[in-house]
Structure formats: structure tokens, C-alpha cells
Design an enzyme around this catalytic site. Structure first.
Site, mmCIF file in Angstrom:
data_model
loop_
_atom_site.group_PDB
_atom_site.id
_atom_site.type_symbol
_atom_site.label_atom_id
_atom_site.label_comp_id
_atom_site.label_asym_id
_atom_site.label_seq_id
_atom_site.Cartn_x
_atom_site.Cartn_y
_atom_site.Cartn_z
ATOM 1 N N HIS A 233 -3.957 -3.118 15.055
ATOM 2 C CA HIS A 233 -2.987 -2.048 15.048
ATOM 3 C C HIS A 233 -1.807 -2.237 14.269
ATOM 4 O O HIS A 233 -1.235 -3.218 14.333
ATOM 5 C CB HIS A 233 -2.396 -2.291 16.678
ATOM 6 C CG HIS A 233 -3.645 -1.993 17.832
ATOM 7 N ND1 HIS A 233 -4.572 -1.487 17.660
ATOM 8 C CD2 HIS A 233 -3.210 -2.041 19.222
ATOM 9 C CE1 HIS A 233 -5.386 -1.149 18.645
ATOM 10 N NE2 HIS A 233 -4.583 -1.782 19.886
ATOM 11 N N CYS B 18 -2.120 -4.316 24.037
ATOM 12 C CA CYS B 18 -2.471 -4.751 22.691
ATOM 13 C C CYS B 18 -1.576 -4.003 21.932
ATOM 14 O O CYS B 18 -1.177 -4.272 20.610
ATOM 15 C CB CYS B 18 -3.956 -4.436 22.261
ATOM 16 S SG CYS B 18 -4.347 -2.673 22.771
#
Lengths: 350, 350, 350, 350
Positions: D242, D149
Site C-alpha cells: 500500500h 493494512c
């Protein structure tokens, strides 16, 4: 100079176990001599077994101690217990049987009729229940408990009111810190930016423990206080400090100043005995409109003082206020420590 | 195809003003035609004047509109007002005087005896108070208000109980989201990891508005409900969604299933009229032990449904439960919008 | 016993101003004698004018002091300044002109060629720039500054490396606490559960101040260090403590142990002079894989120690590490205080 | 109407497994037909075994499905795998051996020389590596993976630059959301008000996966890109998304406008093929000074678009910018789903 009393910690690697280690460092009467935790930790150095979450450094001497098996063989005679209830229900009696003084923070035995559930400022006389414990009669061992972290701040605020005016009804809604759930405890995904309106078994504990704590010792048992008591328990994104919105109805009508004075002037056995962990002022009233708050007030009295604020009339009961207390100090490790200090002064640790 | 009704937004740059812009985009009946804000924004393009805090994009057409002065000249006849109370107290009557229909989210006039304070599911009939307004009689202008964001979810949960069983007493403790304080509103230094046990004037509003909302229209005025009602208001680190711990005493005893059914089956005027912003189910009961939670439930019914959970006996009153509602949708812009939709269907916007 | 030096605080009601009040309480050399803030506060008791955000109690003596107008008349000769840059640019020279020693935390004059920008552990010799200041020559007044809160922790970690190995390139990415923005500062709606990848002018300050701090005094001016320096600044939901991910390229190759030793053994002028606010160890290396963290390490050395961890090879530059420092203590009020202590020992406050 | 392809989910009760369930509901080509999880869940209804953490309701049909043992017997031929790496290393080859198409989100096999590590917008041609897999040759089974990710958003931002200008060096610092650690994942006590500057193995994955993704297929293997790449990984108190601070040096000098255009105009195989989960615009540049932010931008393109902002010169490398992507959609379940869609169109699922 007299040597310190060696003590053990059951459940030493958890959040409350760590608080015991932290608070016992530099304690004038007690000294950590033994640490036990789950099988997984057994035999390892405590410093390796623990995931230390306190903000002060792990004391080097303790870090190097080996974690012992959780059994009475080799354990000292004074044991602080910070175990999950299910494990405590099995282990605490075994230690008491083996003549240990078990000073427990667990809920397992709190409501047993011959186990004192104590806040030394509130019901120090309940210690006499110990005489009824079969362990005590057999081996000198015993179990003493302190209340749930959600009950303790509330009861400290209620005690002076109950003694002076009589309590008729209490409604309390908690907003509890995540450290109350131990470590790892509450998942960050569950609580970041959220409120969880449920903590398993918390409301039941808070209600029944409050009544036992404010109950009266009558012969060999405690007659619980008989007022109406209802609790709602919520979890919020706070690290330390349980905040509670409380409404109360009193038997004898009291003015705002009288009530505030009853809190600010409240002193009791631990203050008289000058127990090492006793706060100078167990309950403080904060006059600011928006206090107490965890950010500012949780560490009052080294975490042993309950802070009260916002006393104002309640249109259903008589008065409303907010109470805050530190859930892992006054609500857990500090509570047990103060119990142990009382026990020592009363001669139960001899 | 019929053209849409042009509407204006007073206080268009604030958090609630932005919600109006967001919710009115694609509205089948209304269309933003005018925006007003403080002097500082006047004359600028809305897209430049606003610090857009919504998660959907600012509609381009609105971004390019000029911000008008906050005065009735040139304003359309339907005005959504999202002003601070002090400013509203002055401005809203001026717009009503100028024959505008002012659909207000402000607290300024809510408790005025001839101003309807409405939740269409709860007291749609209170709209008749409009006939008593001097503005209405003079100029066809009027002011309609919706309740405080802390009152609305509570009252939606109470309404079916009040109608079916009668309410005798209510105790409510809120844990309110920061968006309720507008923007910039609550400073991060005040709320990160904290609880603030105080919101100025919030408890008073919540108590008096609840009674007016559940009151009865009698001749030309509202006789407020007469039950006991007490509120504690707290701020927590949640973005959107006010959670409330509620205890209630009913006049006619009711079982758990009956109460849950009364919530789940509750339908009212907005559902019958199929108002565009009406949720299919205004109150939903969640069976999970730990719901409702802001994280999961705040957007139920596009933010227009109040979610209730944890119905269980209360040892002081009869029942305890938790209620959650979206404070800037159902508790502010959506509330006003639903009021406006009712007004339209009832012919007040013609 | 010698009496303490009376000092004033400009901008006394802000977050940094409050830190000054807090840190000056019990200071062995200085004593708060004068407080100034914006017009709004003037003439009021400090305790009423300030919205006190520190966790220790507001000292009573200071609470009762009147807030003075922000002008040199009546001000003591030593002034701690915690003003917004725009105001500082105007006020600080006026105080220096009036023969005050202005010890400033503001960015306004930091990059002026004759104003020392100092961290006493790093470039105490830059104090000699004072001799070039026209104020100094005229009136004995002067201005000394400390760096931005984002630069100071970084520079403390870089200084021992720069002295021992020479720095060729630095890349730093900050994750900065909300207290760095003052009070009310960052809105909770902006930062709860969020990251803001922008702080106005912060990257520019961080880059140019780092080079000036590590520059060399050459005759009457500072020749800035000439290495490449790039900064990214982000705001995160942390109360106190700026965390920074840093990559560095060294002129002289160095091993991991050497670097760690250079941090742990770093001592400088404040430690030699035993300045009251100097930490015993200005930079500490933490061996744990996941440290430093604001929660645990921000208060190291009473907030005056920079904590470094995670030293590991960088596949682009030579080494990567994390540095943390307290942004309102070491990064603001404590930085200025240490500057003032150095000035006193060096005779500049006589 | 053609029937949908039945698919299975390995690790169905975790956070990524739940995202698969959520994203596959209403998918035009695939339909959940089989769910497997740990032994503890086996045989239970999925709705009981899972602690559902998605904000949309758990689809009723899936809730009622039984959780199967995690073994190929009875499993459908297309498997989405969301397993911990240690378990995946054992289970994924077993499913591939049993002729299943394993579309994996796990890190276990990503760096194997014959396993495609794919982002369909970036390196769709790497799918040809499948021909080298022994499983494929034996049984038609195979394993395809998507990146970590933390790598995926970065690589989406880098890909157009790499293709157009050539990348020479990359420095990236992440501020990663807690959902990236699964559930329960990060303890609230660890992250509330904190930054954790360490995620085990994350930096290694991010560095090596970036180079493989931007590598070239040459005969039967991928020659990784050869630029310098360094990553620092941090955890912050964000739920989803993120954020990364990136500096980049390009081989061919490029202007700001060219770079922004290369992002905004970037379209690739999934857009050409109109894959159902492909975002219209895989990379969007946001012009605002303070964007992207998780709060506002994480759901862009239904969570499949990477958002870039703050492009500005870097004084060490050439350019700096911020990139944000949704870590459990574009960075996990959505990434695998897009891979599966590509595989279907390319005939690998027949």
C-alpha cells in the site's frame, strides 16, 4: 411502422447478459421485454440486481424492468441465453419445450447432433438441423447455438481458407482476455503481471467446435471437418479480445497474396442479407508487422470483425498468422444476435 | 584462500548488465573488476550512470567503480558481454582479439560456425568449437555465447526428450515478458492490457538457435538438429518469465510418465560438476493443472530451473506442454555465468 | 459553404500531436494543413514518420502529408503546439513573432504574466491578456496556453465551488495515467504492477497553474487566487485518465446537495457559445459509491467532461471527493482545441 | 531444546491465513498445530482445501494437516485469527471465552475499549488493556488485535514524528494493493488498467484506528490521539504494497533532516527485545526522488519495514511524504505475529 419482436434474456446480469442488453438497445428488429437471472436477483429491478460493467450507460427502460424467474411462463418467444453450461443444460430444453426460440451462447448443447452450432458467415446452412429437433416438431421451439469465444475468431479466419484451399492441419495457441471468464471471473491476484496456461475445458471445446463449424450438412446431420486440429489455451491480462497464434497446412498450395485476398474479400450470407449486426467486412487483414493487437483492433467492425495479421511461412505447416476477435461481442452476445437475425430472415421467428 | 578471478562487464548499465552485477555479487569464483557501458556513462561512477532496476540493492563496492571505456585496454581477461547485437558484432571480436575470454549474451555471433552456442546442461561438448576460433589460436581470446531468452527454456525442456526419444517436430508459441526487451524497452502504452504479436527477429533466432543447440559436434563444426521447428513470438504484460505453449512430435513413442520422468530426472554436466550457478534440478515438472505460471514459478532454482507443466496429448503432433523460464536469469545473465563456470572448470580461463 | 481555417500542428508525431490530428478530423471550423515534428521526421510522409497510437485510423489525407520543418516559413497562421517545454520555450515565441496564433499545450509559457492560461469554462475572460503581448502588438501573433493535464480536471471541479462558495484550501493527490508522459514515455518495467510516487515538476505546475486559472484579471494582469493549495502527484498503471483524491475547505459553508448541484448545473462560455468541442455538461457528478473510474468514465462528454464522485465530509477540511478527467483530451489536445474555438468566436483568428 | 508453542490459525485458507502458514514455517517459538476454515474445508487436508497463493511452497507437514472445525474444542491455546469481520465478531469471543489467546487481524473488535489495538513499535504498553478483558479475568483467554493494512504503514511513519514533534493534522490518500482484499478479492475486470476510488469502510477504519494507536493508555482505557485525521482510500493494480501520499502538520516545527533522522533512528520495544519478526529498522527513509515504490521496496525488512520517501514542504500543512508498507506482511500476518511475540515475552502466553 412495424413493431419490434419482444425478446428475453436468460442470465441477464452476467457479462454476456449485459452485452445483450447493450447490443439490443437501438436494435431495429428486437426489443428487450423480459429479463431473467438467478434466484437472488428475481423480483428486483434489473438496475439494482446487475453490477453493470459495460462502458455505455445502462438504458433506463431496462434498468427499471423487473427480473423474472428463469422459467418459460410469461417469457417471450425469442430468448437469448447467456447461462453457465450446467444451468443451460437444464433450462434451455425447458424453454425450447415451451415453444421458445432459444438463441444460446452456452456450451451445453453445442455439440448435440441436432443443435446447429453456427457462425452465419461460415455455416448458415446448418440452420436446417433445426428441422430435426424434437422440440421444433412438437412445439416450434428450438435451440440454436454459437461457438465458444476462442473458436469463433479462429473459424472466421479459417473459413475462407477452408473453402478456397482446403485445410489439412491447424495448430492454435490462444492468449485470452479476462472478460471471457465472466464477472467476477478471474481474480486480479491470479492475472496481474501473469499468464495462466489453463482454462478448464476450453481446448476441448475449441477443437471439437471448430470441426463441427467447418463440417458439412449431410442429410439430417453435420459431418465434422476431418482435419487435424490442436489448441493450447492461455489467459492473459487483457480486458477484451482473444489473440491467437495459428499455424495452418492447406490442401491446395496457396500464395501469400491469395490468402490475404481470400480474407479481405470474404463476404457471406450476413453481408448479402445485410443483417443489422453483420460487419461490412467479416475478416480484415492488417499489413502492419505488429498487428492485430487488442488495444487497437478489438473493436473493428463494432467488435464483429475478426482481424488477421502477420501471415508468413511456417517451417512446420504451411503458414503462420495471428488472429484477434472480440470475445464478448463477436465471441458471445454479437454472435448470438447475428444468429437471431439470420433466423428471423429465414422465417424461424415467425 | 585463493583469490577470485577478476571479470569485466560490457554493457553494464542495461537490464542484463545489472543482472550480471547482481549475480556476481557473492560469486565464489568471479569478482567484478571492470565495467563498461556507452560513451554517455564513461568515467562516471557506476551508481550514478546506472538506473538500477534490480530488487536487491546495488552493491556499494560496484556502485563506486568508475565506468570504463568499452575497449580492451585495461580490461580483465574474462568479459561478460551484454551488448546490443549491432554493437556486439563490432566489440566482441575486438575483445577476443585482445586475448579476452568473451562470454556473451548477444545474438551477434551465436550462429557463427566456430562460435559455441551453449547451454551447459544441453551441449557442453560444443565448447570444443573454441579450438577452431582464429582468436583462440592467435591470442587465447575467444567468444562463447548463450542462446536467446526465448530459446533457452524451450531447449532445456526439449533436450531430455531429444536424447531419450528423438524429436521430429516442434511448434512453440511464446508469451514473453517485457524485461526481455531491456530498459526502457517496451513502452507502457504499448503493453498495458495488450498483447503484441511481434518481436523483431525473435522467431528466426528461436528457430535456428534451437537446432544448433540440439545439434551434434562433428569434427570442427556443429551439424544442427534436423527436425522441423516453428516459432510464434508474442509480448505480454509480464515483468519476468517467458511462458511457451509447445507441441512436439517424437521419433520413438513415449508415454506421459516416461516423459515426465525424463524431465524430472534430467541431470547433466553442470550438476555433475556442481557449478555454483547450476540448479539442482534443471527441469522440473509441475503436476498442477494450471502451472507453470510466471507469478509462482519464475524463480525456481534461483531462476535457473525451467518449469514444465500440462503435458497432455496433442491431436496434431504427439504431446503438448507449457514451459516457463526466467528470461533475464536462465535466459541471459545466468546462462552466461553458467557458461563461464563451465569454461573455468574446463581450463579455458587459465 | 465557407472554407475551413487551415491549421498547423507543431510536435505532430507525439501522443498529443496525434490527438490533435484525430480531433481535428471532421472539425467544422479547422483543417489540418501543415504538420511539423523533429528533424528526424522532416520531409517524410506523416504516416511513415508517426508511430500512430490512436484507436481510430490515421486519416489518409493526413497520412500522406509531408512533415515540414518546425519553422514559421510556410506555416499557416493558426498553430496547435504540442512540444516539449524546452523546445516550446524557443519555438513558440518564434511562431508568435511570425504573426501566428499559437495555441499551446506546453508548459513553457503558461506562467508568463502576459500569456493567458485558459480553460474556457473557467476563465474565458483571461483571453484579454493577449492585448498585452508584444507579439500581438507587433504582428498580430500571440500565444495562448491550456493547463497541465493534472490541473485541468481539478480546476473544472473547483471552479463552480470557488464561484459559489469561495475556496479556502485545497489538497489534491493524483493517480495519473501513463499517456500523460507521452510516447514512449513510461517504461513498462517501471509501471506494471507498480505506483511511481513522483512526476518531475508536476506538483509545482499543478499548484501554480490552479491559482492562476482561478485568479482574477485585473487591468493587464492576472491576480492569482490566494487559497492554500498542495498537490501530490503519482503515476499508476492506467492508460488514459487522471484520477484525483481531493479535499477542500470552503469560505462559505455549503451542504452536500448544494455542492453536487453546483457541479451538475455548471455551464459556462463554451456551452453558451456552443463551441464545437464543448461538452454539454462540463462537470458531472456520479452518485455511485465507487465512481468515477477511468475504465468507465474517462470518455464522458467525448473526453471533455470532468467526472466527480464520492462527495463526503472531510474531518480536516470540509469536503472530500474524487475527480477524473481525460488527460490527453480534456487535459491536452481537447483543451487547446476548445481554446482555439473560443479564440475564433472572439475574433482573434481573423 | 525447548519445544515450540503450538498455535492454531482461524481462517487458514484465506490470503492472510496463508501468510500465517508461510511466516510460521521455521518460526523459532511457534509451530502450526491446528488449522480451521469454513465448513466447506472442514475435514479435508489443508493442501487440498487451500488454493495456495504464496510464492514459496506450501510446507508439506502443513499440507497434510486436517482442517478442523472452527470451534475451540481441541484448539491450541494460541490462535492467530484471519477471519472476515462478521465471522470474527462471533468466533473470536468464543475462543477467548474458552481461554485462548486470540491474536487477531480482524477489524471486528479493534475499536472495543478493552481490546488492545497494537503495533509493538508504537504502543506496546497498550497490552495492559488485556487486564480489563472479562475473558482474561474469567479464563485467561483474551483478544489482541493489529490495525488495518492501510493504517499500519501510516502509523509507523507518524509515530516517531508524534513522539518527537507532536502531530496536529494528517491527510492521507492511499493507493492500495489488490491482495488487501483477500482472494479471490478484486475481480480482474475491475482493476486492470483502472483505479477504484472506494474501499468499503476503509477510510473509517484508517481514521479511527490511527487515533487509537497513537492514543495514550490512561488507567484502564486508551484516550485516542486528538489530532485531525482524514483519509481517502483507493485501489490500484498492484499485487502487494500500500502506497500512501501523506501531508502532516506538526505541533513543534521540525526541519527536514530532523524528521528524516527521527524515522531512520526510530527503534522501539520489538527491536530492544529482538523479537524474531522485528525488522532491524522499522522505518527507513529512501533518498531517491521517486521512491518508495511497491516494485522495489515492498519487501524491505522481510516485509516488516515501512519505507518513507519524498519528504518535502507542504504548502497547506507542514510536510508531505510518501509511505509504503507490505499489506499482507506488516499490514496483516506479520503484524499479528509480532504482537504474539510481544505477548510471549511479556508472559501472556504462559
Amino acid at each position: 411502422m412495424q413493431s419490434k419482436i419482444p425478446v428475453g434474456i436468460l442470465g441477464a446480469t452476467g457479462v454476456v447478459g449485459q452485452r445483450f442488453v447493450q447490443m439490443l438497445e437501438h436494435h431495429p428488429w428486437f426489443e428487450v421485454a423480459w429479463l431473467a437471472a438467478s434466484d437472488r436477483s428475481e423480483g428486483r429491478a434489473y438496475g439494482e440486481a446487475v453490477r453493470w460493467r459495460m462502458k455505455t450507460a445502462l438504458p433506463l427502460r431496462v434498468a427499471e424492468m423487473r427480473v423474472s424467474p428463469a422459467s418459460p411462463a410469461g417469457a417471450p418467444k425469442v430468448i437469448f441465453a447467456a447461462l453457465d453450461a450446467a444451468i443451460a443444460a437444464d433450462l434451455e430444453p425447458r424453454f425450447a419445450d415451451a415453444s421458445c426460440a432459444v438463441v444460446s451462447n452456452s456450451s451445453a448443447l453445442r455439440m448435440h447432433s441436432d443443435v446447429p452450432l453456427m457462425i452465419p458467415e461460415v455455416n448458415a446452412d446448418h440452420v436446417k438441423l433445426l428441422e430435426c429437433q424434437s422440440w421444433r416438431r412438437k412445439s416450434h421451439g428450438f435451440v440454436v447455438t454459437n461457438p465458444n469465444c476462442s473458436a469463433i475468431g479462429l473459424v472466421m479466419a479459417l473459413a475462407p481458407l477452408h473453402h478456397q484451399f482446403g485445410i489439412e492441419t491447424v495448430m492454435a495457441v490462444t492468449m485470452q482476455a479476462v472478460s471471457g471468464a465472466g464477472y467476477p471471473g478471474v481474480a486480479s491476484l491470479d492475472i496481474l503481471g501473469n499468464v495462466i496456461p489453463y482454462i478448464a475445458k476450453e481446448e476441448e471445446k475449441m477443437e471439437e467446435e471448430t470441426l463441427k463449424l467447418l463440417g458439412k450438412l449431410d442429410g439430417g446431420k453435420v459431418v465434422p471437418a476431418s482435419f487435424g486440429m490442436s489448441a493450447h489455451c492461455n489467459r492473459v491480462a487483457v480486458e477484451d479480445g482473444h489473440t491467437e497464434s495459428v499455424s495452418v497446412k492447406l490442401k491446395k498450395k496457396a500464395g501469400q497474396d491469395e490468402i490475404i485476398r481470400s480474407w479481405n474479400e470474404f463476404r457471406s450470407v450476413p453481408q448479402e442479407l445485410q443483417l443489422p449486426s453483420a460487419p461490412a467486412q467479416p475478416v480484415q487483414y492488417l499489413a502492419s508487422a505488429d498487428r492485430p493487437q487488442p488495444r487497437f483492433d478489438v473493436d473493428a467492425g463494432n467488435g464483429m470483425t475478426a482481424s488477421v495479421g502477420r501471415l508468413r511461412p511456417c517451417s512446420v505447416l504451411d503458414w503462420k498468422f495471428t488472429v484477434l476477435s472480440h470475445n464478448t461481442i463477436r465471441g458471445a452476445a454479437g454472435a448470438a444476435l447475428l444468429n437471431a437475425e439470420l433466423l428471423k430472415v429465414r422465417g424461424y421467428l415467425d
